[in-house]
Design a protein around this motif. Sequence first.
Motif, PDB file in Angstrom:
ATOM      1  N   UNK A  93      35.617  30.427  44.161  1.00  0.00           N
ATOM      2  CA  UNK A  93      36.785  29.543  44.210  1.00  0.00           C
ATOM      3  C   UNK A  93      37.625  29.882  45.446  1.00  0.00           C
ATOM      4  N   UNK A  94      37.825  31.173  45.692  1.00  0.00           N
ATOM      5  CA  UNK A  94      38.581  31.601  46.869  1.00  0.00           C
ATOM      6  C   UNK A  94      37.939  31.151  48.167  1.00  0.00           C
ATOM      7  N   UNK A  95      36.619  31.344  48.265  1.00  0.00           N
ATOM      8  CA  UNK A  95      35.908  30.907  49.474  1.00  0.00           C
ATOM      9  C   UNK A  95      36.042  29.398  49.667  1.00  0.00           C
ATOM     10  N   UNK A  96      35.979  28.647  48.576  1.00  0.00           N
ATOM     11  CA  UNK A  96      36.081  27.187  48.658  1.00  0.00           C
ATOM     12  C   UNK A  96      37.426  26.722  49.217  1.00  0.00           C
ATOM     13  N   UNK A  97      38.465  27.536  49.054  1.00  0.00           N
ATOM     14  CA  UNK A  97      39.778  27.160  49.603  1.00  0.00           C
ATOM     15  C   UNK A  97      40.078  27.927  50.895  1.00  0.00           C
ATOM     16  N   UNK A  98      39.044  28.552  51.470  1.00  0.00           N
ATOM     17  CA  UNK A  98      39.168  29.156  52.789  1.00  0.00           C
ATOM     18  C   UNK A  98      39.586  30.613  52.824  1.00  0.00           C
ATOM     19  N   UNK A  99      39.595  31.293  51.691  1.00  0.00           N
ATOM     20  CA  UNK A  99      39.987  32.708  51.683  1.00  0.00           C
ATOM     21  C   UNK A  99      38.790  33.583  52.019  1.00  0.00           C
ATOM     22  N   UNK A 100      39.045  34.620  52.835  1.00  0.00           N
ATOM     23  CA  UNK A 100      37.969  35.507  53.257  1.00  0.00           C
ATOM     24  C   UNK A 100      38.196  36.950  52.823  1.00  0.00           C
ATOM     25  N   UNK A 101      39.320  37.204  52.197  1.00  0.00           N
ATOM     26  CA  UNK A 101      39.608  38.553  51.711  1.00  0.00           C
ATOM     27  C   UNK A 101      40.249  38.456  50.328  1.00  0.00           C
ATOM     28  N   UNK A 102      39.982  39.478  49.533  1.00  0.00           N
ATOM     29  CA  UNK A 102      40.427  39.463  48.144  1.00  0.00           C
ATOM     30  C   UNK A 102      41.067  40.792  47.797  1.00  0.00           C
ATOM     31  N   UNK A 103      41.965  40.750  46.824  1.00  0.00           N
ATOM     32  CA  UNK A 103      42.530  41.999  46.332  1.00  0.00           C
ATOM     33  C   UNK A 103      42.810  41.856  44.847  1.00  0.00           C
ATOM     34  N   UNK A 104      42.987  42.999  44.219  1.00  0.00           N
ATOM     35  CA  UNK A 104      43.307  43.027  42.796  1.00  0.00           C
ATOM     36  C   UNK A 104      43.949  44.359  42.472  1.00  0.00           C
ATOM     37  N   UNK A 105      44.670  44.378  41.370  1.00  0.00           N
ATOM     38  CA  UNK A 105      45.201  45.621  40.827  1.00  0.00           C
ATOM     39  C   UNK A 105      44.321  45.979  39.639  1.00  0.00           C
ATOM     40  N   UNK A 106      43.531  47.040  39.810  1.00  0.00           N
ATOM     41  CA  UNK A 106      42.538  47.424  38.811  1.00  0.00           C
ATOM     42  C   UNK A 106      43.066  48.524  37.910  1.00  0.00           C
ATOM     43  N   UNK A 107      42.806  48.398  36.624  1.00  0.00           N
ATOM     44  CA  UNK A 107      43.031  49.540  35.745  1.00  0.00           C
ATOM     45  C   UNK A 107      42.119  50.657  36.244  1.00  0.00           C
ATOM     46  N   UNK A 108      42.632  51.876  36.301  1.00  0.00           N
ATOM     47  CA  UNK A 108      41.840  52.965  36.882  1.00  0.00           C
ATOM     48  C   UNK A 108      40.522  53.172  36.149  1.00  0.00           C
ATOM     49  N   UNK A 109      40.473  52.907  34.856  1.00  0.00           N
ATOM     50  CA  UNK A 109      39.210  53.059  34.127  1.00  0.00           C
ATOM     51  C   UNK A 109      38.168  52.041  34.587  1.00  0.00           C
ATOM     52  N   UNK A 110      38.594  50.937  35.215  1.00  0.00           N
ATOM     53  CA  UNK A 110      37.664  49.901  35.690  1.00  0.00           C
ATOM     54  C   UNK A 110      37.367  50.029  37.183  1.00  0.00           C
ATOM     55  N   UNK A 111      37.959  51.020  37.846  1.00  0.00           N
ATOM     56  CA  UNK A 111      37.776  51.183  39.294  1.00  0.00           C
ATOM     57  C   UNK A 111      36.299  51.262  39.695  1.00  0.00           C
ATOM     58  N   UNK A 112      35.439  52.012  38.987  1.00  0.00           N
ATOM     59  CA  UNK A 112      34.013  52.047  39.369  1.00  0.00           C
ATOM     60  C   UNK A 112      33.335  50.670  39.287  1.00  0.00           C
ATOM     61  N   UNK A 113      33.711  49.859  38.306  1.00  0.00           N
ATOM     62  CA  UNK A 113      33.155  48.511  38.197  1.00  0.00           C
ATOM     63  C   UNK A 113      33.494  47.702  39.446  1.00  0.00           C
ATOM     64  N   UNK A 114      34.760  47.730  39.867  1.00  0.00           N
ATOM     65  CA  UNK A 114      35.173  46.947  41.035  1.00  0.00           C
ATOM     66  C   UNK A 114      34.551  47.486  42.319  1.00  0.00           C
ATOM     67  N   UNK A 115      34.356  48.804  42.403  1.00  0.00           N
ATOM     68  CA  UNK A 115      33.675  49.374  43.569  1.00  0.00           C
ATOM     69  C   UNK A 115      32.273  48.797  43.689  1.00  0.00           C
ATOM     70  N   UNK A 116      31.580  48.620  42.566  1.00  0.00           N
ATOM     71  CA  UNK A 116      30.234  48.030  42.581  1.00  0.00           C
ATOM     72  C   UNK A 116      30.260  46.583  43.052  1.00  0.00           C
ATOM     73  N   UNK A 117      31.428  45.930  42.941  1.00  0.00           N
ATOM     74  CA  UNK A 117      31.569  44.539  43.398  1.00  0.00           C
ATOM     75  C   UNK A 117      31.996  44.474  44.863  1.00  0.00           C
ATOM     76  N   UNK A 118      32.093  45.628  45.522  1.00  0.00           N
ATOM     77  CA  UNK A 118      32.416  45.658  46.948  1.00  0.00           C
ATOM     78  C   UNK A 118      33.880  45.910  47.273  1.00  0.00           C
TER      79      UNK A 118
END
Length: 139
Positions: A93-118
């Motif tokens: 959805x972000x790419x479709x509206x022209x966004x090339x960078x993403x961010x999020x505030x991750x719960x620390x317990x989920x940090x490894x999951x988000x690392x796997x997503x790049x």
Amino acid sequence: MEVKVVSTEQELKDAYKVRMDVFVVEQKVPEEIEIDEFENEAKHIVIYDEKKPVATGRIREVDGYGKLERICVLKSHRKYGLGKMIMDNLEMIGHDIGLKQFKLNAQTQAEPFYEKQGYHTVSGEFLDANIPHVTMVKK
């Protein structure tokens, strides 16, 4: 599993239902802060399993980033790869509206999951709704 970009009031209610089950009931986030002033500007998705909402997330543009928020999966469905499915769809959805960078505030317990997503961590730990978080970005 069916992924839908929210386009009806019922689909939005379904997204809220998943969020209430995960964040308010399971994680004890105060109900009054779960639904916020950004709901209308965000694009939401809901994943359905046999017409039952089981996962959700949203994206909105903030300072040139696609900010991914409120990503959650019902406990009963956490072993099926739905978190990755949410991330892939929100980023699309972000790419479709022209966004090339993403961010999020991750719960620390989920940090490894988000690392796997790049994503990589760009902040120290902070509390949000009394839960430890870090800010992560992906370009």
